[in-house]
Design an enzyme around this catalytic site. Structure first.
Site, PDB file in Angstrom:
ATOM      1  N   PRO A  74      78.056 -48.895   0.613  1.00  0.00           N
ATOM      2  CA  PRO A  74      78.239 -48.025   1.785  1.00  0.00           C
ATOM      3  C   PRO A  74      78.574 -48.765   3.071  1.00  0.00           C
ATOM      4  CG  PRO A  74      76.340 -47.320   0.508  1.00  0.00           C
ATOM      5  CD  PRO A  74      76.794 -48.612  -0.097  1.00  0.00           C
ATOM      6  N   GLU A 116     101.520 -53.461  -2.005  1.00  0.00           N
ATOM      7  CA  GLU A 116     100.885 -54.447  -1.148  1.00  0.00           C
ATOM      8  C   GLU A 116     101.259 -55.862  -1.568  1.00  0.00           C
ATOM      9  OE1 GLU A 116      99.200 -54.237   1.569  1.00  0.00           O
ATOM     10  OE2 GLU A 116      98.940 -52.066   1.725  1.00  0.00           O
ATOM     11  N   GLY A 150      95.763 -56.580   1.314  1.00  0.00           N
ATOM     12  CA  GLY A 150      95.498 -55.259   0.762  1.00  0.00           C
ATOM     13  C   GLY A 150      95.749 -54.189   1.801  1.00  0.00           C
ATOM     14  N   GLU A 173      98.729 -64.099  10.210  1.00  0.00           N
ATOM     15  CA  GLU A 173      99.117 -65.262   9.416  1.00  0.00           C
ATOM     16  C   GLU A 173      98.873 -64.960   7.946  1.00  0.00           C
ATOM     17  OE1 GLU A 173      97.724 -69.239  10.803  1.00  0.00           O
ATOM     18  OE2 GLU A 173      96.553 -68.047  12.231  1.00  0.00           O
ATOM     19  N   GLU A 178     103.128 -58.357   1.088  1.00  0.00           N
ATOM     20  CA  GLU A 178     102.445 -59.550   1.577  1.00  0.00           C
ATOM     21  C   GLU A 178     103.036 -60.843   1.022  1.00  0.00           C
ATOM     22  OE1 GLU A 178     100.389 -59.491   3.874  1.00  0.00           O
ATOM     23  OE2 GLU A 178      99.486 -57.508   3.939  1.00  0.00           O
TER      24      GLU A 178
END
Length: 253
Positions: free
Chosen positions: A106, A84, A68, A137, A88
């Site tokens: 939070p 993304e 992400g 990796e 990836e």
């Protein structure tokens, strides 16, 4: 839709709005960043696997995490997730990608207040991915090895992974998404093994075949057959239906 709103929102501003915005200072509020995290699931060697990356940068360098990244200032959420996914995994548009949930506790990221919009991607078995720019990796890891809640993953990614796996298992009951784990064409036996792998339970072969072939629009015959060594198996492609009726209920594990 979101792109259209971004382009046309100025058309709805009144003079009062513009006067207010001229003096508006967003720095008066605490900064909040938005990221996307991806639960990428596939079936490899008869196991349900999730794509994980080993973080190459702080915070939590060296720990396994979901792929992400931060949403760009000119990107929609869907665009960021697709980018993304491509960076990836090399997966281009066409893979199943859906918004899963939003995570915004939070303290979930030590850098600042970060709200993550998680996405679920279901893909056929692919070559091993190449790690992106912020990872050292990237591997597909069996979900069973990670435990039920993905304990040990960075941030709150174990919780995100668990919700993605449960979403996938549930959607196999009432949608045709099981076919997205397979390259076309495939046999009913191939499809049954996807269900068995994702659900983690064995299924009665004859009953499963009957349910699949009696569900309108689930699969479509190609008219071709595959030699199995013991005979011939009919080949199918994905059907056009979005929702299965009747559903294929998940047996208790």
């Amino acid at each position: 839709m979101s792109t259209l709103l971004c382009v046309t929102v100025d058309n709805f501003l009144t003079d009062e709005d513009r006067a207010f915005l001229a003096g508006y200072d967003p720095r008066a509020f605490p900064p909040v960043a938005v990221t996307v995290d991806l639960v990428v699931l596939t079936v490899r060697e008869s196991e349900l696997c999730a794509l994980l990356i080993r973080r190459g940068e702080p915070p939590q360098r060296g720990r396994w995490a979901l792929p992400g990244g931060f949403v760009g200032p000119d990107e929609t959420l869907d665009e960021a997730a697709a980018r993304e996914l491509a960076e990836e995994t090399g997966i281009r548009p066409g893979a199943h990608l859906e918004q899963l949930a939003t995570f915004g506790d939070p303290g979930r990221d030590p850098r600042m207040r970060v709200v993550s919009v998680a996405y679920l991607a279901l893909v056929p078995d692919l070559p091993m991915p190449i790690a992106g720019t912020d990872a050292s990796e990237a591997h597909y890891r069996p979900v069973a090895e990670l435990g039920g809640n993905g304990a040990g993953l960075a941030f709150d990614h174990g919780r995100i992974l668990a919700e993605g796996v449960e979403r996938a298992r549930a959607k196999l009951e009432y949608t045709g998404l099981a076919t997205t784990f397979l390259d076309e064409p495939f046999t009913v036996g191939d499809l049954r093994r996807v269900y068995e792998t994702v659900w983690g339970v064995p299924l009665h072969a004859a009953n499963f075949r009957r349910k699949v072939l009696s569900t309108p629009g689930f699969v479509e015959p190609t008219g071709e057959k595959l030699a199995t060594g013991r005979g011939w198996a009919e080949l199918y492609r994905r059907g056009t239906t979005a929702h299965l009726h009747p559903a294929i209920p998940r047996p208790p594990s």
